[in-house]
Design an enzyme around this catalytic site. Structure first.
Site, PDB file in Angstrom:
ATOM      1  N   CYS A 331      40.758  57.231  33.986  1.00 26.91           N
ATOM      2  CA  CYS A 331      41.272  57.307  35.627  1.00 26.91           C
ATOM      3  C   CYS A 331      41.322  58.773  35.929  1.00 26.91           C
ATOM      4  CB  CYS A 331      42.367  56.582  35.420  1.00 26.91           C
ATOM      5  SG  CYS A 331      42.913  56.111  37.277  1.00 26.91           S
ATOM      6  N   HIS A 436      41.910  51.252  33.128  1.00 19.76           N
ATOM      7  CA  HIS A 436      43.217  51.191  32.212  1.00 19.76           C
ATOM      8  C   HIS A 436      43.258  49.817  31.368  1.00 19.76           C
ATOM      9  CE1 HIS A 436      45.145  54.528  34.302  1.00 19.76           C
ATOM     10  NE2 HIS A 436      45.123  53.936  35.359  1.00 19.76           N
TER      11      HIS A 436
END
Length: 495
Positions: A331, A436
């Site tokens: 991310c 994630h």
């Protein structure tokens, strides 16, 4: 709907832990139970099936209750992002960024309506709601605008447990002081006290417990001994309690402890691997030569990218890569791997462009549009065809630079069957993705670890293993067993 409330004398007293345990105990008894936290301030987030964002702790509590997480379980999520501001998320959707003072002026009434609306929805579906407070219910400078603690307990007439962490000292003073600062009608809701994280001989507490019960007229429901059970921390302060390399087992993986680190629950599955040692490394520390370095998610990519440069960690990473080291960015960490991070609307900083780590020929453009969604994809690396699930939470898009001139051509391939999710370089030393929950996927996690092990000449581990959720289920049962053994919950449980 029967309501139970768990409040604590301080942060990190064990509210999330006990709330989770109660959810699992009641679910095992056959109750249709749901967790609830009216307002949570956390950087560990989870994406529900409907695309809403909630605190990861409430997702764990939902799994403990054996139900699917929903936005009504955490109607308000505040995500700190530096400069004393937070992103405000209501019913799973980002609605703005504000300071603490502005939040209470602009969002207090709206927030309470969101909380009561969610409670009404949960009441129509569940038998029992187990609510978790935040911080302390007795912060006298904040009580008039506290949306999370005794206001919720009073609204629900909830049987309330007060939890205290005895490991940090001062437990009896914390309990007495907290109770004295509550209003009489609030104190009347407290049905019992739980002493958490006790180390030592239980009988040494007997005289103190007897005094406390006589002084407060509230029973001590139990004393929970200290146990090393894996349980996710809600914020990065919990990382300070983690040991560094705990033994000399096979693989050493360093995770950079960014100033605005987020979603570090991504790495719980790695921590559960007995052949892996995780080290959360301060940016001012010495990197050395671990088997891999992970740059985790960040709520404020640009600020943390600047921190990498100013602390010298960026140069250490360059040297590490030059020596053949392996880096994985997730991310925000993925965004940092590229050549440039553009912020055209200055959403995160005062400039419109920032120098990245220049490890991959990528550029990221920060945008106001927030991508929040669950994903089901197939891997291309480290092996093709592995099913992978996870979720995205990010602002910005990352793309290949069309014209990238360097002394050595860097070839990239897409990490998954969706090019927007990540890349890996030709030598498989630089990995980056937006996903994630990546390490929750057992086969992918073991395959990546085996890639690292092969670099060290170590034998491969079996890859035909279950996903991390099975390990998580065992942990949730262990938590429930511990609380059930040492705490008498009958005074607060439904009849």
């Amino acid at each position: 709907m029967k309501a139970i409330m768990v409040v604590g004398t301080t942060s990190h007293a064990g509210k999330s832990f006990i709330t989770t345990a109660i959810c699992r105990i009641l679910a095992r008894q056959g109750w249709h139970v749901t967790p609830f936290k009216g307002q949570n301030m956390a950087l560990n987030a989870y994406v529900t099936p409907t695309g809403g964002e909630i605190g990861h702790a409430q997702a764990v509590q939902a799994w403990a209750a054996k139900i699917t997480p929903s936005v009504d379980m955490n109607p308000i999520l505040l995500k700190p992002q530096g400069n004393m501001t937070s992103q405000v998320i209501i019913h799973g959707q980002a609605v703005g960024t504000t300071s603490a003072q502005e939040y209470y002026e602009q969002y207090f009434d709206r927030g309470w309506k969101a909380i009561t609306s969610s409670l009404d929805c949960l009441a129509s579906e569940y038998d029992v709601v187990v609510c978790e407070g935040a911080g302390s219910p007795a912060e006298i400078n904040l009580k008039h605008r506290d949306l999370t603690n005794m206001r919720v307990a009073h609204h629900l007439n909830a049987a309330t447990i007060l939890v205290v962490d005895i490991d940090r000292g001062g437990a009896f003073a914390h309990v007495v002081g907290t109770l004295q600062l509550l209003e009489p009608e609030e104190k009347a809701l407290i049905k019992g006290i739980v002493i958490n994280k006790f180390r030592g001989q239980r009988s040494l507490l007997d005289s103190g417990i007897e005094w406390l019960e006589n002084y407060t007229s509230i029973p001590v429901l139990g004393v929970i001994p200290w146990r090393e059970i894996m349980f996710p921390s809600e914020d990065s302060l919990g990382l300070l309690d983690r040991p560094s390399y705990r033994s000399t087992t096979s693989l050493k993986i360093s995770i950079l402890r960014l100033p605005h680190i987020s979603n570090f629950t991504d790495f719980d599955p790695l921590d559960a691997e007995t052949t892996v040692n995780l080290n959360y490394l301060d940016l001012r520390g010495t990197l050395g030569y671990p088997d891999a370095v992970i740059i985790p998610g960040s709520k404020t990519t640009i600020a943390d990218l600047i921190a990498l440069h100013t602390t010298g960690m960026a140069q250490q990473l360059q040297d590490y890569v030059s020596a053949g080291g392996v880096i994985l960015g997730i991310c925000g960490g993925f965004q940092m791997l590229g050549q440039t991070v553009f912020d055209p609307d200055q959403l995160e900083g005062g400039q419109k462009a920032y120098k990245g780590l220049n490890l991959l020929p990528l550029e990221t453009i920060i945008t106001s549009n927030k991508i929040v969604r669950q994903r089901q994809i197939m891997s291309n690396y480290p092996y093709s065809g592995l099913p992978v699930t996870g979720y995205e939470i990010h602002q910005g898009i990352t793309q290949l630079i069309q014209s990238y001139e360097t002394e050595q051509t860097i070839l990239l391939d897409q990490l998954f069957d969706d090019i927007s999710l990540g890349f890996v370089n030709e030598s498989q030393t630089i990995w980056g993705c937006y996903l994630h929950g990546l390490f929750d996927n057992g086969a992918w996690r073991r395959s990546w670890l085996n890639y690292l092990r092969q670099r060290r000449g170590l034998p491969s581990l079996p890859t035909g293993i279950a996903n991390y959720r099975e390990q998580r289920e065992a942990n949730l049962d262990a938590i429930a067993d511990l609380v059930e053994e040492f705490v008498n919950l009958k005074p607060v449980f439904p009849k």
